[in-house]
Write an enzyme that holds these catalytic residues in place. Structure first.
Site, short mmCIF file in Angstrom:
data_model
loop_
_atom_site.label_atom_id
_atom_site.label_comp_id
_atom_site.label_asym_id
_atom_site.label_seq_id
_atom_site.Cartn_x
_atom_site.Cartn_y
_atom_site.Cartn_z
CE LYS A 1 4.05 -4.27 6.82
NZ LYS A 1 4.39 -3.39 5.76
CG PHE B 1 14.42 -3.25 -3.45
CD1 PHE B 1 13.54 -2.48 -2.71
CD2 PHE B 1 15.12 -2.66 -4.49
CE1 PHE B 1 13.36 -1.14 -3.00
CE2 PHE B 1 14.94 -1.31 -4.78
CZ PHE B 1 14.06 -0.56 -4.03
NE ARG C 1 -5.16 2.10 7.54
CZ ARG C 1 -4.49 2.62 6.54
NH1 ARG C 1 -5.08 3.48 5.74
NH2 ARG C 1 -3.24 2.28 6.28
CB VAL D 1 -4.61 9.37 3.46
CG1 VAL D 1 -4.39 10.83 3.15
CG2 VAL D 1 -4.19 9.04 4.89
#
Lengths: 445, 168
Positions: A116, A200, A290, A293
């Site tokens: 990351k 956040f 990649r 889903v």
């Protein structure tokens, strides 16, 4: 052209890859664990190789064993699916060293975005905005970072993924303990204790851009919104991301392409952004190197088969599509049907599916490896299938999904279908553009 | 309506078949080809479901020799074999089937050993199911008398994990 493709995965994505490969006239060889020998993908593949015992560490995650199985089967290419070894640079290198094509990006791209912190530096170098924050080697450094980011903040594992190891800290007095715990968990889960601290964003949306690259050129296939998550695991995805002003939406798509071009990305990838739900400012989070889903929602609104694109690009062909050839039509929603009982804190529900009555009809697509009598083993994740609907517009898609879920009839195990019925009826979801706190506000059971 | 043919039925065709059925009086359709049996049924509210069964055996092994698996398929501890040795001790069973672990992580000390004191809420093991770690609670007060599965062994939901000499 790829002639024999080894599929190094299981479940619905293995079946998904088999279907496109067979349509393209490519022979498929599936590597299976002992738990998956009788699975639907094992029936559908042209041939199968036993990788090892049920635990992933001795089968799907064993780099040497998978590479040797593919080589011995005479495969000329390996599709890793998602999860397992899909973003493992050592695996990609080992596949290439054995003389086979890895259906995915170059190993150096996996290195660049797999960590990351590196991904963040790459994003900055490509000119993408990132969330304020940075690495913290110990509690003292975390406290200094916290002064820059303010509270609440997020602690993330540098090597983490899929939300694992993430912690939200609301108050300074909780920071030291949470950093210590995050570092211990990161070490246990990923063998790497490094963490980083970032601001956040209170009302953030998770929006991602699907990209395709051939190393020289890159294009986008639009956005997906994956803001409905529980413990950082996605539950519902849709395309395109709703309710974002077109100038910001275009800026997001362009940023995704810019990153893919910057690293000379090869294959299908996803550039993830955190989007402020009020200002629509956005920050680059990470890149998933990649197939994902949730790729079917993009296929549904573009008509592009992303697995086919992966195989064509892996074959060394220049991008088959130009940006202006990608046309968007309608709105698509995917729900993940997991073998979990959401009324009991999402308790896993492995076992035999006595009856698998999946919805059917116009605008409905099912990606599942589970038919009646199918077995859901306890060793792997709980995804038993994906229900994808397409509508003329978002309202049409939401209504269609609600009807499809009502028709769905799966028994023998608990599934998350009842939770999805609740989500489809939630006025916040019906309105669209929810933030990642949506799930906290969903009444349980 | 039921029919058997060898026409190349694909799951992509289901939406079109349902569209045709929707305008018909039929409630159910079963189509079987060499590869696939498809059952469509209309629900009470008019929505359709599809069930498939793909014919045929599991795919043949690839022509080259498969690498030999480690061969240590973990034996599954079943309830019956343990039950026979019942000697009045309380038993601890798992909340779910999965992989039995005696320690929170590799290298860490086990939660309990034989002879450990436990209370009902004491965590004595974890069972990993679908990548989630589920704590196993003792459920009784007493002393651990036996620990049956090996660390890392697959266990069924009805397996006996431990025996406890319960406080009387």
């Amino acid at each position: 052209m790829i002639r024999r493709l080894f599929i190094a995965n299981r479940g619905e994505i293995a079946l998904r890859v088999i279907r496109t490969a067979q349509r393209l006239g490519i022979e498929t060889v599936l590597g299976v664990s002992e738990a998956d020998r009788d699975s639907l993908p094992a029936k559908m593949a042209d041939s199968m190789v036993l990788l090892g015992p049920a635990p992933s560490s001795q089968s799907y995650l064993d780099v040497d064993r998978v590479v040797e199985a593919a080589r011995a089967a005479g495969a000329d290419a390996v599709h890793p699916g998602y999860g397992f070894l899909s973003e493992n640079a050592r695996f990609a290198r080992a596949v290439a060293a054995a003389g086979m094509i890895f259906v995915g990006p170059r190993p150096d791209s996996l290195d660049a975005v797999g960590d990351k912190l590196k991904a963040r530096a790459v994003g900055v170098a490509a000119g993408l905005p990132v969330v304020p924050g940075g690495e913290a080697a110990d509690a003292a450094e975390a406290r200094r970072r916290a002064e820059e980011t303010g509270y609440p903040l997020l602690i993330k594992a540098v090597s983490g993924g899929g939300g694992r190891g993430m912690k939200r800290v609301d108050r300074p007095e909780d920071l030291d303990a949470q950093v210590a715990m995050a570092m211990a968990e990161a070490q246990a889960a990923f063998g790497d204790p490094r963490v980083y601290v970032e601001r956040f964003i209170a009302r953030g949306r998770h929006v991602e851009v699907q990209v395709l690259g051939d190393g020289e050129n890159a294009i986008h296939l639009g956005t997906r919104d994956c803001s409905i998550q529980r413990r950082f695991q996605k539950l519902v995805e849709e395309a395109p991301a709703p309710g974002i002003p077109e100038d910001r939406h275009k800026a997001l798509r362009d940023a995704g392409v810019r990153l893919a071009r910057h690293i000379g990305y090869v294959g299908a990838g996803t550039v993830e952004f955190l989007v402020d739900a009020e200002s629509f400012d956005f920050y680059f989070l990470e890149m998933n190197a990649r197939i994902q889903v949730e790729h079917p929602v993009t296929e549904a609104i573009t008509g592009v088969d992303l697995i086919e694109q992966q195989l064509l690009i892996a074959d060394g062909q220049p991008l088959p599509l130009r940006q202006e050839m990608v046309r968007f039509s309608g709105h698509a929603i995917e729900v993940r049907i997991n073998a979990e009982d959401w009324t009991r804190d999402f308790r896993p529900s492995p076992g035999t599916v006595a009856h698998a009555g999946w919805p059917a009809g116009a605008g409905i697509r099912i990606d599942s490896h589970i038919e009646s009598g199918g077995h859901v083993p306890p060793h792997y994740d709980s995804l038993i299938g994906k229900l994808i609907v397409t509508g003329a517009d978002r309202g049409d898609a939401v209504a269609r999904m609600a009807r499809a879920l009502d028709a769905m009839d799966i028994s023998g195990i608990a599934t998350t279908a009842p939770m999805h019925r609740r989500i489809m009826a939630d006025p916040r979801f019906v309105a669209g553009g929810v933030d990642t706190r949506f799930f906290e506000g969903l009444a349980n059971g | 309506m039921s029919t058997t043919t060898d026409l190349p039925l694909e799951l992509e065709d289901v939406a079109q078949i349902v569209a045709i059925l929707d305008g018909s009086p039929y409630q159910r359709l079963e189509i079987a080809t060499d590869r696939l049996t498809l059952k469509l049924a209309r629900g009470e509210d008019g929505g359709w479901t599809q069930q498939w069964h793909h014919q045929g055996e599991t795919a043949p092994a690839a022509n080259a020799a498969a690498p030999s698996p480690a061969g240590n398929t973990a034996a599954t501890a079943t309830a019956q074999e343990e039950e026979e040795a019942d000697d009045g001790l309380a038993v601890i069973r798992p909340p779910l089937p999965g992989t039995f672990y005696r320690a929170p992580q590799p290298g860490a000390p086990p939660f309990v050993e034989i002879g450990s004191r436990v209370e009902p809420e004491t965590v004595v093991a974890i069972v990993e199911t679908m990548k989630l770690m589920n704590p196993v609670h003792a459920g009784v007060s007493g002393e651990i008398a036996a620990i049956l599965p090996a660390n890392g062994e697959m266990i069924d939901a009805d397996a006996v994990l431990m025996r406890v000499r319960a406080d009387s």
